[in-house]
Write a protein that holds these residues in place. Structure first.
Motif, PDB file in Angstrom:
ATOM      1  N   ASN A 404       0.713  -1.194   0.054  1.00 18.99           N
ATOM      2  CA  ASN A 404      -0.002  -0.242   0.004  1.00 18.99           C
ATOM      3  C   ASN A 404       0.818   1.328   0.026  1.00 18.99           C
ATOM      4  O   ASN A 404       0.392   2.373   0.311  1.00 18.99           O
ATOM      5  N   GLN A 405       2.168   1.137  -0.348  1.00 17.95           N
ATOM      6  CA  GLN A 405       3.147   2.319  -0.318  1.00 17.95           C
ATOM      7  C   GLN A 405       2.844   3.090  -1.605  1.00 17.95           C
ATOM      8  O   GLN A 405       2.851   2.615  -2.641  1.00 17.95           O
ATOM      9  N   ALA A 406       2.714   4.250  -1.346  1.00 10.64           N
ATOM     10  CA  ALA A 406       2.651   5.157  -2.818  1.00 10.64           C
ATOM     11  C   ALA A 406       3.737   5.279  -3.696  1.00 10.64           C
ATOM     12  O   ALA A 406       4.826   5.368  -2.784  1.00 10.64           O
ATOM     13  N   TRP A 407       3.603   5.126  -4.819  1.00 10.34           N
ATOM     14  CA  TRP A 407       4.869   5.135  -5.756  1.00 10.34           C
ATOM     15  C   TRP A 407       4.380   6.370  -6.859  1.00 10.34           C
ATOM     16  O   TRP A 407       3.790   5.782  -7.598  1.00 10.34           O
ATOM     17  N   TRP A 408       5.039   7.160  -6.890  1.00 11.54           N
ATOM     18  CA  TRP A 408       4.671   8.250  -7.856  1.00 11.54           C
ATOM     19  C   TRP A 408       5.974   8.656  -8.943  1.00 11.54           C
ATOM     20  O   TRP A 408       6.544   9.691  -8.546  1.00 11.54           O
ATOM     21  N   PRO A 409       6.429   7.674  -9.578  1.00  5.33           N
ATOM     22  CA  PRO A 409       7.810   8.007 -10.363  1.00  5.33           C
ATOM     23  C   PRO A 409       7.220   9.172 -11.399  1.00  5.33           C
ATOM     24  O   PRO A 409       6.150   9.094 -11.856  1.00  5.33           O
ATOM     25  N   GLN A 410       8.445   9.797 -11.899  1.00  2.00           N
ATOM     26  CA  GLN A 410       8.130  10.755 -13.056  1.00  2.00           C
ATOM     27  C   GLN A 410       9.046  10.342 -14.126  1.00  2.00           C
ATOM     28  O   GLN A 410      10.181  10.164 -13.906  1.00  2.00           O
ATOM     29  N   PHE A 411       8.449   9.974 -15.268  1.00  2.00           N
ATOM     30  CA  PHE A 411       9.270   9.345 -16.321  1.00  2.00           C
ATOM     31  C   PHE A 411       9.622  10.436 -17.346  1.00  2.00           C
ATOM     32  O   PHE A 411       8.793  11.395 -17.639  1.00  2.00           O
ATOM     33  N   ALA A 412      10.803  10.660 -17.647  1.00  2.00           N
ATOM     34  CA  ALA A 412      11.422  11.445 -18.767  1.00  2.00           C
ATOM     35  C   ALA A 412      11.838  10.676 -19.951  1.00  2.00           C
ATOM     36  O   ALA A 412      12.853   9.674 -19.936  1.00  2.00           O
ATOM     37  N   VAL A 413      11.107  10.597 -21.026  1.00  2.00           N
ATOM     38  CA  VAL A 413      11.292   9.662 -22.254  1.00  2.00           C
ATOM     39  C   VAL A 413      11.951  10.442 -23.444  1.00  2.00           C
ATOM     40  O   VAL A 413      11.292  11.404 -23.921  1.00  2.00           O
ATOM     41  N   SER A 414      13.253  10.096 -23.835  1.00  2.00           N
ATOM     42  CA  SER A 414      13.781  10.579 -24.775  1.00  2.00           C
ATOM     43  C   SER A 414      13.416   9.748 -26.096  1.00  2.00           C
ATOM     44  O   SER A 414      13.688   8.447 -26.153  1.00  2.00           O
ATOM     45  N   THR A 415      13.173  10.330 -27.351  1.00  2.00           N
ATOM     46  CA  THR A 415      12.874   9.426 -28.202  1.00  2.00           C
ATOM     47  C   THR A 415      12.982  10.290 -29.588  1.00  2.00           C
ATOM     48  O   THR A 415      12.929  11.349 -29.764  1.00  2.00           O
ATOM     49  N   HIS A 416      13.081   9.217 -30.758  1.00  2.00           N
ATOM     50  CA  HIS A 416      13.004   9.690 -32.161  1.00  2.00           C
ATOM     51  C   HIS A 416      12.119   9.240 -32.885  1.00  2.00           C
ATOM     52  O   HIS A 416      12.055   9.029 -34.067  1.00  2.00           O
ATOM     53  N   SER A 417      11.168   8.600 -32.138  1.00  2.00           N
ATOM     54  CA  SER A 417       9.957   7.919 -32.612  1.00  2.00           C
ATOM     55  C   SER A 417       8.830   8.931 -32.983  1.00  2.00           C
ATOM     56  O   SER A 417       8.278   9.390 -31.979  1.00  2.00           O
ATOM     57  N   SER A 418       8.349   9.022 -34.101  1.00  2.00           N
ATOM     58  CA  SER A 418       7.074   9.721 -34.317  1.00  2.00           C
ATOM     59  C   SER A 418       5.872   8.970 -33.607  1.00  2.00           C
ATOM     60  O   SER A 418       4.826   9.725 -33.297  1.00  2.00           O
TER      61      SER A 418
END
Length: 698
Positions: A404-418
């Motif tokens: 029940n532990q809260a987990w709020w990750p923030q993702f930063a996705v670098s991409t060359h995909s349209s």
């Protein structure tokens, strides 16, 4: 200092509540291309787009390098090239006797984090170390991580840098850098400081370990070598299992993961004992043979074998994924598709990141995860699903662990995909663009743009269009917007036919229609992408038997029905076809990074086409054996218009794009292509091209 607490939350927590704190902004100064950038992060997923070498990976490296190594060592090459002259200016001030100012002038690499938090948090936990303000209404913490010269070392840093002994001239920049370059890793050091957002003079030092408790940063790099058996890709999976075991071993007593780790350790101990006994029996059989060679001599110390198994090495070196085959035959990991293996690796790695984070207990902390080019080996549909479902792992992993532990990750996705960039929300996209040094120096720097900051942007239309067409606009050097299918087919052939440098540039070719091209103008201007808009003049005027103005030849027209031209020339008088032809011979069709191309006569004062097909026939009358030598301009225009009306547009374009050669590009298109070729941009040029024409057709 004592633990700082926040007011107790009297409400019931739910899964859908927003995170109680997040990294809201990152500012990087003087690190490589990131000379001075501010990047706002979304609560869940931020998508970083832009051409190669525009600084996307550099952002991730700035955070990981500042936070992970115990000893931080940047080199001169890590400093922004635009900051190099500041070393020389600092020396000049130092040599003039003003050391205090000289130190302020000396470049430093810095990373500033702004953290937004809720006053409803039950406790601030590790974040307490970063909260130095006394304002109860302030909900922002600010942390600055700097890499700068240690105090008292300015004289040693500049030792040996001096004026010419004979002429007294100031040393040049290259000489100064050659002297101080090797000293930077030795004399510069990292400092971490909490700064009052409302009073920058109110600060507090933060130890590195305390900073790591505030923010956990992981960087999942693009997966290379999955298709190379020599690289033993199963090692990648094994290493993730090794990390999972390590995190489980550190989990709280009584947790499911701790139980699994203990069970594995117990099993390995049992194997060690059994294997040790068997090895000892083997050794005992060797003792008579050893004694025959004089060992162990007069004083027999005894000989015993001891077996020790390292469970982490067992997992890392001898764990792989296998797949069910037929008749009980399992298939090795390498038999699975590269996309499936990459996706499994990404998800297992993210799970290991979660386990590592969760092993810290229930103390609230921030978790920032950079994912570099997840599209590697993934087919387009899988790429779209990935970016849409990525944030869901924040709920999925804790539920799988029954935590029940809260987990709020923030993702930063670098991409060359349209497929990834266009599927993401407009508000989540950050566009990285490289520009030249504004002072005229040799250096370059990156600016980061948030798309929703563009003025007059039709977000809903553009997002739907980019999603449906998989546009490569965010990764292109330049762009061409065309009216319809005919132009979309013929433009690449026209570029290829010219054999000029435009074919070696990365051009995004987008079919948008004459009614919609102008909707892209705010976005194109904001991104600063040089763009050629090719559209039809669409002359209209009085037509016998019709009550409203209808399609007519250019010289008989009184206006245009083209929405893009109307947007470009809002004055109704300027929309008269003859006025438009006059404007086309001036800079009126050029606005900043945009060029508007519509039909013009092949020879001034002669017939003009209303559409692409008309213009093509006027430029190449022999392809349909047309006689356009009549003195009556309207008669010639009517002839090509009637001929074009009897042709199927797609067949007509394919005929000349694929089969027939030797044709001439209509003048209005050729002029536009020449402008696009010669347009000088402050952005870098990507050396790679997606195909032999350099044009991505969307």
């Amino acid at each position: 200092m004592p633990q700082q607490t926040a007011p107790k939350d009297t409400g019931n927590e739910t899964e859908d509540l927003p995170p109680t704190m997040k990294v809201s902004k990152i500012k990087v100064h003087n690190f490589r291309l990131l000379r001075d950038v501010d990047i706002n992060l979304e609560s869940k997923t931020t998508v970083l787009v832009g051409k190669n070498n525009s600084g996307k990976t550099t952002l991730a490296e700035a955070l990981t390098r500042f936070l992970q190594p115990s000893t931080l060592k940047f080199t001169l090459a890590d400093f922004s090239a635009e900051s190099y002259p500041e070393f020389l200016e600092s020396w000049k001030t130092y040599s003039g006797g003003n050391e205090e100012v000289a130190r302020d002038q000396l470049p430093e690499i810095s990373l500033t984090l702004e953290i937004s938090y809720s006053k409803e948090m039950p406790e601030y936990g590790p974040l307490s170390a970063a909260i130095v303000d006394l304002d109860p209404d302030c909900t922002t913490a600010k942390i600055q991580l700097s890499y700068s010269l240690e105090g008292g070392r300015l004289s040693r840093f500049f030792e040996g840098v001096q004026r010419d002994s004979e002429t007294g001239e100031t040393p040049d920049l290259e000489h100064v850098l050659s002297v101080i370059g090797d000293r930077i890793p030795k004399m510069f050091t990292r400092t971490i400081t909490a700064v009052d957002p409302e009073d920058p003079t109110n600060t507090r030092d933060i130890p590195l370990e305390a900073m790591r408790r505030i923010l956990t940063v992981h960087f999942l790099k693009a997966q290379r070598g999955l298709d190379d058996e020599k690289e033993r890709p199963k090692d990648l999976i094994g290493k993730v299992f090794q990390t999972l075991f390590d995190a489980a071993s550190k989990a709280n007593d009584g947790s499911a993961q701790k139980g699994i780790a203990d069970a594995l350790s117990t099993a390995v101990i049992g194997i060690e004992n059994h294997l040790g006994s068997e090895v000892n029996r083997m050794v005992e059989t060797l003792i008579p043979a050893l004694q025959s060679f004089g060992y162990p001599g007069l004083a027999d110390p005894g000989l015993k074998a001891e077996t020790s198994l390292d469970i982490e090495r067992l997992l890392g070196n001898h764990t792989s994924m296998r797949y069910e085959g037929v008749a009980g035959v399992s298939l090795p990991e390498s038999y699975s598709g590269l996309g499936s293996r990459n996706l499994i690796l990404i998800l297992l790695t993210l799970l290991s990141y979660y386990r590592e984070y969760a092993s810290r207990g229930k103390m609230p902390g921030l978790h920032l995860i950079f994912i570099e080019e997840p599209e590697a080996h993934l087919h387009p549909q899988m790429q779209e699903v990935f970016i849409e479902q990525l944030a869901s792992v924040a709920k999925l992993f804790p539920s799988l662990e029954k935590e029940n532990q809260a987990w709020w990750p923030q993702f930063a996705v670098s991409t060359h995909s349209s497929h990834i960039s266009n599927r993401a929300d407009f508000s989540a996209i950050r566009y990285f663009r490289v520009e030249n040094d504004p002072s005229g120096g040799l250096g370059r720097h990156t600016i980061v743009l948030k798309l929703t900051d563009a003025e007059d942007l039709d977000e809903e239309f553009l997002h739907q269009y980019l999603t449906l067409t998989r546009s490569d606009l965010f990764f292109a050097d330049k762009a061409i917007l065309v009216e319809g299918t005919s132009e979309r087919l013929i433009i690449p052939a026209a570029i290829r036919k010219d054999k000029n440098k435009l074919s070696s540039q990365y051009i995004a070719l987008m079919e948008v229609g004459g009614a919609y091209a102008h909707i892209f103008f705010p976005l194109l201007d904001f991104l600063g992408i040089p763009t050629l808009i090719i559209t039809d003049i669409d002359a209209i005027g009085p037509v016998e038997g019709k009550t409203k103005n209808s399609a007519t030849t250019v010289h008989k027209g009184t206006s245009t029905s083209n929405a893009t031209i109307k947007n470009w020339f809002p004055d109704s008088a300027a929309q008269d076809p003859i006025a438009l032809l006059d404007a086309a011979e001036t800079n009126a069709i050029i606005r900043g990074n945009r060029y508007l191309a519509f039909q013009i006569p092949e020879v001034k004062g002669k017939a003009c086409g209303r559409t692409f097909e008309d213009a093509f026939l006027l430029a190449n009358p022999t392809v349909e054996d047309l006689d356009i030598t009549k003195s009556d301009i309207s008669q010639n225009e009517a002839l090509v218009r009637d001929t074009a009306a009897g042709l199927k547009k797609s067949d007509f374009a394919l005929r000349f794009a694929v089969n027939e050669k030797g044709w001439k590009t209509p003048r209005y298109i050729q002029r536009g292509l020449d402008w696009l070729l010669n347009y000088t941009t402050t952005q870098e040029s990507a050396p790679k091209t997606p195909n032999d024409t350099g044009v991505v057709v969307r």
